[in-house]
Design an enzyme around this catalytic site. Structure first.
Site, short mmCIF file in Angstrom:
data_model
loop_
_atom_site.label_atom_id
_atom_site.label_comp_id
_atom_site.label_asym_id
_atom_site.label_seq_id
_atom_site.Cartn_x
_atom_site.Cartn_y
_atom_site.Cartn_z
N HIS A 168 0.85 -1.19 0.00
CA HIS A 168 0.00 0.00 0.00
C HIS A 168 0.88 1.24 0.00
CE1 HIS A 168 -3.89 -1.94 1.82
NE2 HIS A 168 -4.01 -1.76 0.52
N CYS A 264 -2.23 2.80 9.08
CA CYS A 264 -3.21 1.80 8.69
C CYS A 264 -4.37 1.72 9.68
CB CYS A 264 -2.55 0.42 8.59
SG CYS A 264 -1.42 0.23 7.19
#
Length: 702
Positions: A168, A264
């Site tokens: 990511h 996150c």
């Protein structure tokens, strides 16, 4: 606490590592401590509540990764683009996050189900609100970026991720207040790093070392001048302090086991909107069509790999699989790239594989005039070894004189367009040159499985052979040579002086004498050392029989040059009886043409050596016309030059003790090429022995 900044979090009530969908999860299934995870999450929650407002979404049983709220969606103002998770293990989170956003009064946008996009994990706003950094490559597709630009009315900068550990964008990239950037450059491809460097001033780029990167220092939460992260080295903390930031470390090791940390675990839901910023995304998409034996030839895999490796993305729109052994397949693929330049690079390579535009999207090639002799227009299409056609006024025109690294020049003869490959120096004012990649196709005729198998047996296919395969390769090359000679074909030999040094002169001489060679290409040295051996028994002053230097032998090559110059040419020396054996002797006596291209280091040179490089290239090109096979014998410079002049379809054998030379020639992509890593003298000896084992009508009728 900053009242204007809000984050969304989700308690780790059901958190665990239940599956593997990223490298960090490998070996960590059910190895996370629930108690430590809860403790670490609450510490992060407490730290953030001291600096911002934290909202909570209810955790749902069965969705352990829901704790990573960064992936819920992308928020800008009161608009949110909901995530479309790539992996089924997380797709069940989508309706729960959607429900929360709608309950808070957000306008929710949803991407097509087949288009992965994983929210603020892969889309991070510049902290000044100037643009949106959007990642792609592992979890989010490039084709999602135009949707983000349209729905959020913001400029999107696409960055390609290349290290699977940083799957990511937020694992390796963290925009900070004041236009600063914390990031790990090796996680991105070269093009993306250039984009970053163009957007962020050097003094504001804080590049991480790997030790900090793998501790997820980039996966940080920034609130004004505070940066909250799992862990930072002293050096990193010092660099951030120098930029005016204060680092707050809070251990998140239990969440690292699932591939996440501070960022996150949070989603910033109060992103400011700048009304003067509007949508802009350079993503470009085109549709291509491939036909042939796509699966068993590996063509479809090569095409898709090429797209990704060059920085693009793809979607297979249609795939029509051939149902029988002889049947061909076809596929339509949507290709996307982050910019026009990348798209041109992707398309130029796909064209080499035979990709074409669908019939309904075919268009003429773009042409621009030559306004200065020897200079092509910018963005000219660079030709390849493959047979090429260009579309002019709705008609496909075959390109003549196909070769690598040229331009395609268009002229008119009797109102008919003529297309030719021309090297840049030969372009003339008044010609038009193909630019870009539209209206171009290469011709690849699909072969049946039987045809491919036959070719592979008879000529090994493309590749580089090792010493263990030399005898097998030689056997097949000998068979091909005999076939070409007996059918009146043309074999060209490109040879370097190593042929002489390794004792190959007698064998190459015999090949010429027996009609296996129709032209010889080389430099001054191959001829000088061949004649030195023929006249004096030495090569570079070394006795070829005893393998020891001869006293005064270093002068032998100069004496040879002087002798040939006295007779005016190599042919003159043969006619006068001064040269009675050797490679050059056989060429003259058997009317085999040769071309010797000179270089700056040549002594003499021989009268036959062409010291005008442009004329030498022209001589080479003329002798190469109509070649069926080229034997490249241990000469890197001349072999690469010949390779660039040779179109696809000509069988090529490159023999060199240096594997780098062999690989470079094999990498041209021609399926009719083979490389042999071995001593060239040994190769020629084995080749002659193998030819002796074969019988031929040629010998019987001679």
């Amino acid at each position: 606490m900053t009242d204007s900044i809000r984050f969304l979090m989700c308690a780790p009530d059901h958190y665990d590592v239940d599956y593997v969908i990223n490298p960090w999860m490998e070996g960590n299934i059910h190895k996370s401590s629930r108690d430590r995870a809860v403790e670490q999450w609450h510490k992060l929650h407490h730290v953030l509540k001291d600096h911002a407002i934290v909202d909570l979404v209810n955790p749902e049983k069965g969705w352990p990764d829901m704790v990573f709220t960064a992936n819920a969606g992308l928020v800008l103002g009161k608009n949110v683009v909901l995530s479309r998770f790539l992996h089924k293990e997380r797709q069940g989170e989508e309706p729960h996050f959607k429900q929360w956003f709608e309950a808070q009064g957000y306008t929710v946008y949803e991407l097509p189900p087949e288009l992965p996009f994983e929210g603020a994990g892969d889309a991070l706003l510049d902290r000044e609100g100037r643009w949106l950094w959007a990642g792609y490559g592992f979890r989010s597709e490039l084709d999602s970026h135009p949707y983000l630009a349209k729905w959020l009315d913001i400029e999107v900068v696409s960055l390609r991720l290349t290290d699977e550990r940083f799957y990511h964008l937020d694992t390796c990239f963290c925009p900070l207040t004041g236009g600063y950037l914390l990031y790990y450059p090796p996680a991105f491809d070269a093009y993306s790093n250039r984009l970053i460097e163009m957007r962020v001033a050097p003094e504001k780029r804080i590049a991480l070392e790997e030790a900090d990167a793998v501790n997820f220092a980039c996966n940080a939460v920034n609130v004004d001048q505070v940066v909250v992260m799992n862990k930072a080295s002293d050096r990193l903390k010092q660099r951030l302090a120098e930029a005016g930031f204060r680092v707050l470390e809070t251990p998140l090791t239990e969440f690292l086991k699932a591939g996440g940390a501070a960022k996150c675990l949070t989603l910033r839901v109060t992103e400011p909107v700048r009304t003067e910023i509007h949508a802009n995304v350079p993503v470009e998409s085109r549709t291509i069509r491939l036909e042939g034996h796509l699966l068993d030839s590996g063509l479809i895999s090569r095409a898709l790999d090429l797209i990704v490796e060059t920085g693009g993305s793809f979607q297979v729109l249609n795939f029509d699989l051939g149902v029988q052994r002889q049947s061909t397949s076809s596929a339509e693929i949507r290709v996307s790239a982050p910019s026009h330049d990348v798209m041109e690079e992707v398309m130029s390579q796909l064209i080499e594989l035979g990709a074409v535009a669908p019939v309904q999207e075919e268009c003429d090639a773009n042409l621009e005039p030559v306004i200065q002799s020897g200079v092509a227009p910018d963005d000219f299409y660079v030709s390849t070894i493959y047979p090429t056609e260009v579309r002019i006024k709705g008609e496909w025109v075959k390109v003549q004189n196909q070769r690598m690294d040229g331009a395609i020049a268009i002229t008119q003869i009797d109102s008919q367009p003529i297309a030719r490959c021309k090297i840049l120096r030969d372009l003339e004012v008044g010609e038009q040159v193909v630019v870009g990649v539209e209206g171009i196709r290469t011709v690849h005729k699909p072969k049946t499985r039987e045809q491919r198998s036959s070719e592979e047996f008879s000529f090994m296919g493309a590749g580089v052979s090792s010493e263990r395969r030399v005898e097998l390769i030689v056997e097949q090359i000998a068979w091909e040579l005999r076939q070409i000679r007996d059918q009146g074909g043309k074999v060209i030999v490109t040879a370097g002086p190593v042929v002489i040094h390794t004792g190959g002169s007698q064998h190459l001489s015999r090949l010429i004498r027996q009609g296996y060679v129709q032209a010889l290409l080389g430099g001054n040295a191959i001829a000088v050392h061949d004649i030195e051996q023929s006249l004096m028994g030495t090569s570079l002053g070394v006795d070829m029989k005893r393998g020891v230097p001869v006293r005064g032998g270093h002068r032998h090559h100069l004496k040879v040059i002087n002798t040939i110059r006295r007779y005016g040419s190599i042919a003159g020396a043969v006619e006068k009886g001064a040269l009675t054996k050797g490679i050059m002797y056989e060429c003259v006596t058997h009317n085999v043409p040769f071309s010797l291209a000179g270089s700056i280091r040549d002594d003499g040179p021989l009268p036959d050596t062409q010291m005008d490089l442009i004329k030498a290239q022209a001589d080479y090109a003329k002798l190469l016309e109509g070649a069926d096979m080229i034997l490249m014998l241990s000469t890197m410079l001349h072999s690469i030059g010949v390779g660039n002049m040779t179109p696809s379809g000509v069988k090529m054998v490159c023999v060199d003790i240096n594997p780098a030379v062999v690989t470079k020639l094999s990498d041209r992509g021609s399926l009719e090429s083979v490389g042999v890593v071995t001593d060239v003298g040994l190769f020629l000896s084995l080749l002659v022995q193998q030819l002796d084992k074969l019988t031929s009508p040629y010998q019987q009728s001679a």
